[in-house]
Design an enzyme around this catalytic site. Structure first.
Site, PDB file in Angstrom:
ATOM      1  N   ASP A   1      39.240  39.003  40.925  1.00 15.19           N
ATOM      2  CA  ASP A   1      39.509  38.133  42.063  1.00 15.19           C
ATOM      3  C   ASP A   1      38.196  37.933  42.823  1.00 15.19           C
ATOM      4  OD1 ASP A   1      40.803  36.498  43.815  1.00 15.19           O
ATOM      5  OD2 ASP A   1      42.201  38.007  44.575  1.00 15.19           O
TER       6      ASP A   1
ATOM      7  N   GLU B   1      23.278  33.697  38.325  1.00 19.72           N
ATOM      8  CA  GLU B   1      23.305  35.064  38.856  1.00 19.72           C
ATOM      9  C   GLU B   1      24.660  35.709  38.612  1.00 19.72           C
ATOM     10  OE1 GLU B   1      22.917  37.561  43.049  1.00 19.72           O
ATOM     11  OE2 GLU B   1      22.504  35.405  43.021  1.00 19.72           O
TER      12      GLU B   1
ATOM     13  N   ASP C   1      42.648  36.076  38.927  1.00 15.66           N
ATOM     14  CA  ASP C   1      43.317  35.569  40.128  1.00 15.66           C
ATOM     15  C   ASP C   1      42.340  34.705  40.922  1.00 15.66           C
ATOM     16  OD1 ASP C   1      45.240  35.152  42.008  1.00 15.66           O
ATOM     17  OD2 ASP C   1      45.584  37.256  42.479  1.00 15.66           O
TER      18      ASP C   1
ATOM     19  N   HIS D   1      41.591  42.276  44.323  1.00 17.11           N
ATOM     20  CA  HIS D   1      41.581  41.607  45.626  1.00 17.11           C
ATOM     21  C   HIS D   1      41.185  42.588  46.724  1.00 17.11           C
ATOM     22  CE1 HIS D   1      42.834  39.110  49.014  1.00 17.11           C
ATOM     23  NE2 HIS D   1      43.494  40.170  49.462  1.00 17.11           N
TER      24      HIS D   1
END
Length: 881
Positions: A648, A686, A718, A856
């Protein structure tokens, strides 16, 4: 809340509030509080330099911040009144580019359906669209020379022109007709409207046939045109009934009911997606918010206002348009002037922004020194030019006094009374929700004007919801000290935590307990509760080394902890007297970056309630054990040498920084993870380099723990919208496969790699039929046809239990499947459901697989609190819980 409240109050792409540690760690910076009923008089400091004359050559307008082109003095005022920052009224519903992308991304869906589970009949929030058997339409391009900026004026001019085949619909760029252009090579004619005069050139681009992306786009353009006949107002992408608004005077806001709708491609017939939507509109203007902020903090007013308001979505009530605040122009005022075409004198004249609003909308601005809000126009709102390119447009300038706040701030979401009052209107049970959408479809089907517009293009709405057959997967058995059969309806095991030990507990022997000196008794009591609670979980706490902080200063807290951290320390426990972000960030940065050791923060107010303190202590003990490397529970997943990856992203647009949170499973039960969270300040190159480093480190850890590299890698990605699918597939995943090829060498041909995009922000719904009633589907309900995407391997899964409102399924889309990953669609569905059981902060199933939520939590912690990458010494544990 299970019902998502429409009206986004933060910038798209910015992460939401950080999920707190159990019993709360610290929250993000507070947003402005709700405005009181009576606003104070304008503070003198707000105007900054009130009365400053407009700079030479600078013109201010509601919808255009620069002077218009010479010879077209009426264009600016028309664009001011007509421009839709949220999208044209009938055009670009969903975006043609996004629809094209869906077709381009299609990778074949042979054998996408699963077979496990018991069949369940469900209703959906889709209604069928009937079309003519032999259907054909034509796409035309219209060029205006010189450019005519306002789309309503272009549409009216085309409607009056005899050269345009009728009927037609216009999306702001292309004309769609049922009759071909005559002559086919194109027509040119002179035209004039208001102050504009010039030439219009129309040419035929091509033929549109059924079941093509262009056909789907045309259907949505026609659909948007019908809504004006239903007394609805378009705000952003959705349609609402402002005249049916419910006022909440105690909170100074109102709720607009409405619908979001779009014709979407699916595995079934052509269908119209309809869902209930609510728009939260504040009765306080942005100027009211500024007054309130100034009264609370005059010394740091401009910085605080910029931080709180930039990125917010506002509504201008005089035309019901939405704008995103991109900046605050502190040096510009409503006294700024711009040239406006005077219809009476037929000449251009200078008019101030304040005069314009008074004459055009009968709105008298009260503060002549208020700064202006700047909003950047989006590409889809710019007038088209020849070749499909968009002309350059200036920024939009708006007085704060005419802008009303929308959506909810984090502070408002924490207000239980507010959320309870809103839930009365927004938490809709399945029967009511389905009834509303069927009634809306029936209204469309019976409205004569809607019938006419749809009929002109061979369409008709069937006024009933589409049914489908879903499947409910078998309930899981959760492993702790003994197996626990999960209830098929609620899918939680909260009660089973008491008296059942963890699957693999880890004791906390050497730890320090830091607290404020005034909370000494509360700290002693909680230590005892923590020791008792841990025994029921099968773990134990040693005697802590207690440290009382004499003065509640951030530096003293950090110094006290830093002086007592040593190599053998298991845990730093902090009982915090207040929810102060700066102190929380400093503690976490010390423990996770400078001197790596797991830490746990709990607010004193959380343990004050005697009735809840044992429940809090149990959850804290469980969380601490997992941070030390323990496993709370497990489920049976018969997959060997498999690595599950959760990914995420956290975006901080103000600092142009992104944090990629990635977790890699290390064991066969998918309960232990290695985490990697690079902070990316540059571009794609990067990011790709950092991802390669992360996968190298994780695979090395996996080999150390299991003796060999995994033969199968399954990635749950996600935080990806439709517009990002192509970039993820052709850029991010391509780089990942190249990195894996370097590591695996000749063994790459036998590696199974599957990438699954996880979408939570979906509006598709399922309603389980039980006799004459509609209920929420039970956890484990899967639907993989009818409303799924054509030519994609995708499915909807309801994995969580919701006791109020309507449950929202999660949409899973397989966008990469190398060597078939030795796992079929039915197994993917079962694996995904199993993984929703393994989030150790909640004794039940969650909306997404646990690795996604872990990723997350990791990304948000690093981006919001640490601002630095955590030490590698702590990355083999769930320190971010």
């Amino acid at each position: 809340m299970s019902q998502q409240i429409k009206g986004r109050g933060r910038a798209r792409g910015r992460a939401g509030p950080r999920p707190e540690e159990v019993t709360s760690g610290a929250s993000s910076v507070q947003a402005p509080a709700p405005i009181a009923a009576a606003c104070p008089a304008p503070p003198p400091g707000l105007s900054v330099q009130a009365g400053v004359a407009a700079p030479s050559g600078v013109h201010a307008a509601e919808c255009n911040g620069a002077a218009q082109q010479a010879g077209d003095p009426g264009q600016l005022s028309e664009r001011m009144a007509r421009l839709r920052v949220g999208g044209e009224a009938s055009g670009e519903r969903g975006g043609l580019q996004r629809k094209l992308l869906r077709f381009q991304m299609a990778n074949g869906a042979a054998g996408k359906k699963g077979s496990s589970g018991a069949p369940v009949q469900v209703m959906t929030n889709f209604v069928r669209i009937n079309t003519e058997d032999k259907w054909c339409a034509y796409q035309l391009a219209a060029d205006f020379r010189p450019m005519l900026g306002a789309k309503p004026l272009r549409e009216k001019l085309l409607n009056d022109a005899q050269q345009v085949p009728k009927p037609f619909v216009y999306d702001g760029g292309c004309l769609y007709t049922k009759q071909p252009l005559a002559p086919a090579e194109g027509v040119k004619f002179a035209a004039s409207i208001k102050s504009w005069s010039g030439e219009v050139a129309i040419r035929q681009v091509g033929v549109i046939e059924k079941n093509t992306p262009q056909w789907l786009h045309l259907m949505n353009v026609v659909l948007g045109k019908t809504q004006s006949h239903l007394n609805m107002q378009m705000v952003g992408r959705n349609f609402y009934y402002p005249d049916q608004a419910t006022k909440l005077p105690q909170h100074r806001m109102e709720v607009w009911p409405g619908f979001e709708m779009a014709i979407k491609p699916s595995d079934g017939p052509l269908m119209l997606h309809v869902d209930v939507s609510h728009k939260i509109i504040h009765m306080s203007t942005v100027l009211d918010v500024m007054y309130d902020m100034y009264n609370r903090n005059p010394g740091n007013f401009q910085a605080a206002a910029t931080d709180a308001l930039v990125g917010q979505i506002v509504l201008t009530r005089h035309n019901n348009k939405t704008y995103r605040i991109d900046a605050i122009e502190w040096d510009k005022r409503v006294t700024e002037t711009f040239p406006r075409y005077n219809k009476s004198t037929r000449q251009s004249e200078e008019i101030s922004l304040a005069q314009y609003f008074a004459q055009t909308y009968n709105v008298n601005l009260s503060d002549s020194g208020q700064p202006l809000l700047m909003s950047k126009p989006r590409k889809r709102d710019l007038p088209p030019t020849k070749g499909g390119r968009r002309e350059q447009a200036e920024n939009v300038l708006l007085p704060p006094e005419v802008c009303f706040m929308t959506g909810l701030t984090d502070e408002m979401r924490a207000d239980r009374n507010l959320m309870k009052d809103l839930a009365t209107f927004t938490r809709i049970d399945p029967s009511t929700r389905c009834g509303k959408l069927v009634k809306f479809a029936s209204t469309m089907a019976q409205n004569r004007e809607c019938q006419r517009v749809l009929g002109e293009f061979g369409l008709a709405v069937a006024p009933n919801a589409v049914e489908a057959t879903a499947r409910q997967l078998a309930p899981e058995t959760v492993q702790m000290t003994k197996p626990i059969r999960v209830d098929s309806e609620r899918a939680d095991w909260d009660n089973a935590l008491k008296g059942n030990g963890m699957f693999q507990p880890v004791n906390c022997k050497n730890w320090i307990f830091v607290y404020s000196q005034r909370d000494e008794q509360a700290a002693a009591d909680f230590c005892q509760k923590l020791s008792r609670a841990s025994q029921s979980l099968g773990m134990s706490f040693g005697e802590p080394y207690v440290l009382a902080v004499a003065q509640d200063r951030d530096q003293l807290w950090v110094k006290t902890i830093e002086e007592n951290i040593d190599q053998g320390l298991d845990l730093v426990f902090c009982l915090l007297p207040s929810n102060k972000k700066q102190r929380y960030d400093s503690i976490k940065r010390l423990c996770y970056v400078n001197k790596p050791v797991p830490s746990q923060c709990v607010l004193t107010k959380t343990i004050r309630n005697p009735a809840k303190v044992m429940s809090v202590a149990t959850k804290v003990a469980l969380q601490i054990s997992c941070k030390l490397g323990g496993v709370a529970w497990a489920v049976s997943i018969p997959m060997k040498r498999t690595m599950i990856v959760g990914m995420d992203t956290y975006h901080d647009k103000r600092q142009s920084v992104s944090v990629q949170g990635i977790v890699f499973s290390l064991n066969e039960t998918f309960t232990q993870y290695y985490s990697y969270s690079p902070i990316v300040k540059g571009g794609k190159a990067e990011l790709h380099n950092r991802l390669e480093v992360g996968f190298n480190l994780a695979l090395q850890k996996f080999r150390e723990k299991n003796g060999d590299l995994p033969t199968r890698i399954i990635l749950y990605r996600d935080g990806v919208g439709d517009s990002m699918l192509e970039e993820v597939k052709n850029s991010e995943l391509l780089q990942l496969k190249q990195s894996l090829s370097k590591i695996y060498g000749e063994r790459m041909s036998s590696l199974g790699f599957k990438a699954i995009v996880v979408k939570k922000l979906v509006s598709s719904r399922m309603f389980r039929k039980q006799g004459s009633q509609l209920r929420n589907p039970a956890p484990g309900t899967v639907l993989d046809d009818v409303i799924t995407m054509p030519n994609f391997v995708d499915f909807f899964l309801v994995s969580q239990y919701v006791n109020q409102g309507t449950v929202t399924p999660t949409h899973y889309n397989v966008i990469e499947d190398m060597n078939d990953a030795n796992i079929k669609p039915d197994q993917v569905q079962q694996l995904t459901y199993k993984l929703t059981h393994l989030y150790f902060n909640w004794p039940g199933t969650i909306r997404v697989p646990a690795p996604c939520l872990y990723a997350h939590r990791l990304a948000y912690l690093v981006g919001q609190n640490l601002m630095e990458e955590p030490s590698p010494q702590i990355c083999d544990r769930l320190f971010f819980l």
